[in-house]
Design a protein around this motif. Structure first.
Motif, PDB file in Angstrom:
ATOM      1  N   LYS A  33       0.606 -10.497 -15.604  1.00 26.42           N
ATOM      2  CA  LYS A  33       0.475 -11.116 -16.921  1.00 26.42           C
ATOM      3  C   LYS A  33      -0.242 -12.462 -16.868  1.00 26.42           C
ATOM      4  O   LYS A  33      -0.808 -12.896 -17.871  1.00 26.42           O
ATOM      5  N   LYS A  34      -0.210 -13.139 -15.740  1.00 24.93           N
ATOM      6  CA  LYS A  34      -0.839 -14.462 -15.673  1.00 24.93           C
ATOM      7  C   LYS A  34      -2.343 -14.388 -15.469  1.00 24.93           C
ATOM      8  O   LYS A  34      -3.015 -15.424 -15.435  1.00 24.93           O
ATOM      9  N   TYR A  35      -2.908 -13.166 -15.329  1.00 25.64           N
ATOM     10  CA  TYR A  35      -4.346 -13.004 -15.184  1.00 25.64           C
ATOM     11  C   TYR A  35      -4.901 -12.268 -16.402  1.00 25.64           C
ATOM     12  O   TYR A  35      -4.238 -11.400 -16.976  1.00 25.64           O
ATOM     13  N   HIS A  36      -6.103 -12.615 -16.787  1.00 33.98           N
ATOM     14  CA  HIS A  36      -6.756 -12.000 -17.940  1.00 33.98           C
ATOM     15  C   HIS A  36      -7.836 -11.005 -17.514  1.00 33.98           C
ATOM     16  O   HIS A  36      -8.666 -10.628 -18.326  1.00 33.98           O
ATOM     17  N   ILE A  37      -7.824 -10.597 -16.284  1.00 31.96           N
ATOM     18  CA  ILE A  37      -8.776  -9.617 -15.773  1.00 31.96           C
ATOM     19  C   ILE A  37      -8.083  -8.258 -15.688  1.00 31.96           C
ATOM     20  O   ILE A  37      -6.879  -8.184 -15.377  1.00 31.96           O
ATOM     21  N   ASN A  38      -8.793  -7.180 -15.992  1.00 37.56           N
ATOM     22  CA  ASN A  38      -8.229  -5.838 -15.933  1.00 37.56           C
ATOM     23  C   ASN A  38      -8.156  -5.377 -14.483  1.00 37.56           C
ATOM     24  O   ASN A  38      -9.179  -5.289 -13.803  1.00 37.56           O
ATOM     25  N   LEU A  39      -6.938  -5.082 -14.026  1.00 36.85           N
ATOM     26  CA  LEU A  39      -6.720  -4.640 -12.657  1.00 36.85           C
ATOM     27  C   LEU A  39      -6.572  -3.132 -12.623  1.00 36.85           C
ATOM     28  O   LEU A  39      -5.844  -2.544 -13.436  1.00 36.85           O
ATOM     29  N   HIS A  40      -7.252  -2.484 -11.648  1.00 34.99           N
ATOM     30  CA  HIS A  40      -7.223  -1.033 -11.507  1.00 34.99           C
ATOM     31  C   HIS A  40      -6.666  -0.713 -10.114  1.00 34.99           C
ATOM     32  O   HIS A  40      -7.415  -0.683  -9.125  1.00 34.99           O
ATOM     33  N   PRO A  41      -5.365  -0.455 -10.016  1.00 37.12           N
ATOM     34  CA  PRO A  41      -4.777  -0.129  -8.705  1.00 37.12           C
ATOM     35  C   PRO A  41      -5.107   1.306  -8.298  1.00 37.12           C
ATOM     36  O   PRO A  41      -5.041   2.229  -9.114  1.00 37.12           O
ATOM     37  N   VAL A  42      -5.469   1.490  -7.031  1.00 36.93           N
ATOM     38  CA  VAL A  42      -5.834   2.810  -6.513  1.00 36.93           C
ATOM     39  C   VAL A  42      -5.128   3.027  -5.182  1.00 36.93           C
ATOM     40  O   VAL A  42      -4.812   2.081  -4.456  1.00 36.93           O
ATOM     41  N   ARG A  43      -4.880   4.318  -4.873  1.00 41.41           N
ATOM     42  CA  ARG A  43      -4.257   4.700  -3.605  1.00 41.41           C
ATOM     43  C   ARG A  43      -5.256   5.328  -2.647  1.00 41.41           C
ATOM     44  O   ARG A  43      -5.096   5.230  -1.447  1.00 41.41           O
ATOM     45  N   LYS A  44      -6.268   6.006  -3.177  1.00 38.86           N
ATOM     46  CA  LYS A  44      -7.248   6.689  -2.347  1.00 38.86           C
ATOM     47  C   LYS A  44      -8.657   6.310  -2.777  1.00 38.86           C
ATOM     48  O   LYS A  44      -8.875   5.767  -3.862  1.00 38.86           O
ATOM     49  N   ASP A  88     -13.189  -6.597 -14.676  1.00 40.47           N
ATOM     50  CA  ASP A  88     -12.425  -5.505 -14.064  1.00 40.47           C
ATOM     51  C   ASP A  88     -12.471  -5.655 -12.547  1.00 40.47           C
ATOM     52  O   ASP A  88     -13.500  -6.034 -11.975  1.00 40.47           O
ATOM     53  N   MET A  89     -11.331  -5.301 -11.905  1.00 42.97           N
ATOM     54  CA  MET A  89     -11.251  -5.408 -10.449  1.00 42.97           C
ATOM     55  C   MET A  89     -10.392  -4.274  -9.912  1.00 42.97           C
ATOM     56  O   MET A  89      -9.297  -3.992 -10.415  1.00 42.97           O
ATOM     57  N   ILE A  90     -10.891  -3.601  -8.868  1.00 43.59           N
ATOM     58  CA  ILE A  90     -10.164  -2.529  -8.201  1.00 43.59           C
ATOM     59  C   ILE A  90      -9.441  -3.105  -6.992  1.00 43.59           C
ATOM     60  O   ILE A  90     -10.053  -3.763  -6.145  1.00 43.59           O
ATOM     61  N   ILE A  91      -8.134  -2.867  -6.935  1.00 46.87           N
ATOM     62  CA  ILE A  91      -7.317  -3.399  -5.850  1.00 46.87           C
ATOM     63  C   ILE A  91      -6.426  -2.286  -5.315  1.00 46.87           C
ATOM     64  O   ILE A  91      -6.192  -1.273  -5.990  1.00 46.87           O
ATOM     65  N   PRO A  92      -5.884  -2.422  -4.102  1.00 45.83           N
ATOM     66  CA  PRO A  92      -4.939  -1.420  -3.588  1.00 45.83           C
ATOM     67  C   PRO A  92      -3.648  -1.410  -4.410  1.00 45.83           C
ATOM     68  O   PRO A  92      -3.155  -2.456  -4.841  1.00 45.83           O
ATOM     69  N   LYS A  93      -3.098  -0.242  -4.601  1.00 47.93           N
ATOM     70  CA  LYS A  93      -1.896  -0.102  -5.417  1.00 47.93           C
ATOM     71  C   LYS A  93      -0.688  -0.763  -4.762  1.00 47.93           C
ATOM     72  O   LYS A  93       0.201  -1.280  -5.438  1.00 47.93           O
ATOM     73  N   TYR A  94      -0.651  -0.764  -3.438  1.00 46.35           N
ATOM     74  CA  TYR A  94       0.497  -1.327  -2.738  1.00 46.35           C
ATOM     75  C   TYR A  94       0.572  -2.850  -2.891  1.00 46.35           C
ATOM     76  O   TYR A  94       1.626  -3.433  -2.637  1.00 46.35           O
ATOM     77  N   ASN A  95      -0.515  -3.487  -3.289  1.00 47.45           N
ATOM     78  CA  ASN A  95      -0.487  -4.933  -3.493  1.00 47.45           C
ATOM     79  C   ASN A  95       0.201  -5.332  -4.793  1.00 47.45           C
ATOM     80  O   ASN A  95       0.416  -6.529  -5.024  1.00 47.45           O
ATOM     81  N   LEU A  96       0.528  -4.372  -5.645  1.00 49.22           N
ATOM     82  CA  LEU A  96       1.175  -4.689  -6.924  1.00 49.22           C
ATOM     83  C   LEU A  96       2.678  -4.867  -6.796  1.00 49.22           C
ATOM     84  O   LEU A  96       3.332  -5.248  -7.776  1.00 49.22           O
ATOM     85  N   GLN A  97       3.242  -4.596  -5.636  1.00 51.35           N
ATOM     86  CA  GLN A  97       4.679  -4.755  -5.461  1.00 51.35           C
ATOM     87  C   GLN A  97       5.049  -6.231  -5.494  1.00 51.35           C
ATOM     88  O   GLN A  97       4.583  -7.025  -4.686  1.00 51.35           O
ATOM     89  N   GLY A  98       5.880  -6.585  -6.477  1.00 52.88           N
ATOM     90  CA  GLY A  98       6.278  -7.980  -6.652  1.00 52.88           C
ATOM     91  C   GLY A  98       5.176  -8.870  -7.181  1.00 52.88           C
ATOM     92  O   GLY A  98       5.180 -10.078  -6.944  1.00 52.88           O
ATOM     93  N   PHE A  99       4.227  -8.273  -7.887  1.00 54.68           N
ATOM     94  CA  PHE A  99       3.049  -9.012  -8.369  1.00 54.68           C
ATOM     95  C   PHE A  99       3.093  -9.094  -9.890  1.00 54.68           C
ATOM     96  O   PHE A  99       3.360  -8.102 -10.575  1.00 54.68           O
TER      97      PHE A  99
END
Length: 488
Positions: free
Chosen positions: A467-478, A453-464
């Motif tokens: 599916k090519k990664y097998h890790i669970n991504l948790h986008p957050v804004r705050k 599992d990995m926490i990343i900024p939500k704005y980085n998901l634009q155009g991302f």
């Protein structure tokens, strides 16, 4: 008659003066007195309290410069290389070749990366670091791996016997082209360079070399400046690269005037804690490459070992059940690696809370603690907070913010973060998690090391594409969303 004799004597004396003494005036020129700022190298004809260039107080030092120094310095490179100095020509921009400069392979992947792909012929490199950090060991073991190059190692600090004992501890092949010279005089060094004709020159260290043109002790501002300038002229006119080794002052800057950093082509700093086994080679200035690169070494009994995968070494293997530990995916230069952030929060024992950070910016830590208290609601005003980057590293990546906040909160509530979780994100003053650069490389590095599992900024998901990664991504804004994902 007496008047006639007076004029005859006067004109005869004037003739003698012009004929004999006027040609000797340049030779009889007195030494020039100047005042140089020890911080930035600014010159002044008189002493002043505050430097107008850098704003520092009481940094001007008196420097005595010989009258014929410039004339001697102009002929130093010509006498050393064996040919006269060539005048530069005016060139058209379109006529200049845009091909990359040829590089010298240093047989060290970490050093080649920091230099920008290798050592450029005719360049001058300044290698700085604290005493005992391993500057001489790095230089010696690198040069011993280059038997095809004729190298002159000039030592002003150690004897030839000490260098031989040091080389015996470093595994290497027989090298007949490695020459040792123990000398402090710049003029004698140039004489030996002219006789041996090396392809690479190393000066260890520049603070121990002195020239006869300057009447001051070795290591002074005038000596360091003049010796470095002469070596720069030699490197540019002969095409032979020169590596200068310099010391670090108590303030963490290179010893000598700041102008020493201005005249060289590349400044690399060898840093680390002597109590830790890791060393960082960081580029501060590079005219032939990026300044964001760094190399990682591990100090061993037989020398320095290159660390090709620092993530596996910087992470503690057993972290289960330990609070105050968070993992972040950081990037320095072009290399992503995972870093362990440790935090300890306790009640202030003496009434005044302490804030301490090792390997992390102290001012940024204070800002993140203010964000935690103002935006999230955790009261840390009466708590001691200590933050440490494991392994003795000093990381400047802003994506470390989220892991610092998570580690501080984990230690405050004494709740460990689940294994397999990592994070990356910059925290703003409003408590928002800002986007970071090169997110795909960070995610790939975390997935390669088995994180789930990995926490990343939500704005980085634009155009991302997730599916090519097998890790669970948790986008957050705050920040609240990130802490809720970690602790529920």
């Amino acid at each position: 008659m007496q008047r006639y004799n007076f004029f005859l004597t006067f004109h005869f004396s004037l003739f003698i003066f012009h004929f004999f003494f006027v040609p000797l005036l340049p030779i009889m020129a007195k030494d020039k007195i100047a005042y140089v700022c020890s911080n930035c190298g600014q010159e002044s004809p008189k002493w002043i309290g505050k430097c107008p260039a850098c704003g520092q107080w009481n940094t001007f030092k008196e420097v005595r410069i010989a009258g014929d120094t410039k004339q001697k310095a102009a002929t130093t490179a010509a006498a050393t290389t064996g040919h006269a100095l060539r005048k530069n020509k005016i060139l058209k921009l379109n006529d200049i070749s845009d091909q990359d400069d040829p590089r010298i392979d240093m047989r060290d992947e970490e050093l080649n990366r920091v230099l920008g792909g290798g050592l450029v012929p005719g360049s001058i490199v300044l290698l700085g670091g604290e005493p005992g950090i391993g500057k001489s060991t790095l230089s010696l073991q690198t040069m011993l791996r280059m038997p095809e190059k004729k190298i002159l190692y000039v030592s002003g600090e150690e004897s030839a016997h000490q260098l031989k004992m040091r080389s015996n501890r470093i595994p290497h092949e027989e090298n007949d082209n490695f020459l040792i010279l123990c000398e402090n005089s710049l003029e004698n060094i140039f004489d030996h360079i002219k006789d041996s004709q090396p392809e690479l020159v190393i000066i260890d260290s520049i603070q121990t070399i002195m020239t006869e043109d300057v009447e001051s002790s070795a290591g002074s501002i005038a000596q360091v400046r003049e010796c470095a300038s002469s070596l720069l002229r030699f490197a540019k006119t002969s095409g032979v690269p020169v590596i200068l080794i310099g010391h670090i002052t108590k303030e963490g800057t290179l010893a000598g005037p700041k102008i020493l950093e201005h005249i060289v082509d590349t400044v690399i700093q060898f840093e680390g804690d002597q109590h830790y086994m890791y060393r960082i080679l960081r580029s501060i200035k590079n005219r032939f490459g990026s300044t964001a690169e760094l190399g990682i070494y591990e100090m061993q009994q037989n020398g320095l070992r290159q660390v090709s995968n620092p993530s596996e070494l910087l992470l503690t293997q057993d972290r289960e059940g330990l609070s105050g530990i968070a993992i972040t995916s950081a990037i320095e230069g072009i290399r992503p690696f995972l870093v362990e952030t440790q935090a300890l929060v306790s009640t202030a024992a003496y009434g005044t809370p302490q804030r301490s950070a090792t390997g992390f910016d102290q001012r940024r830590l204070n800002m993140l603690l203010a964000v935690l208290e103002k935006r999230v609601g955790f009261k840390l005003a009466q708590k001691d907070v200590f933050v440490n980057i494991a392994g003795g590293l000093r990381v400047t990546d802003l994506a470390m913010d989220l892991s610092v906040i998570a580690a501080v909160l984990s230690s405050n509530v004494d709740t460990p973060i689940e294994a397999g979780w990592c994070m990356a994100g910059e925290v703003g003053l409003s408590g928002e998690v800002r986007p970071i650069n090169r997110i795909e490389q960070r995610i790939a590095e975390a997935e390669k090391l088995g994180f789930t599992d990995m926490i990343i900024p939500k704005y980085n998901l634009q155009g991302f594409d997730k599916k090519k990664y097998h890790i669970n991504l948790h986008p957050v804004r705050k920040v609240e969303e990130a802490l809720r994902a970690l602790f529920g």
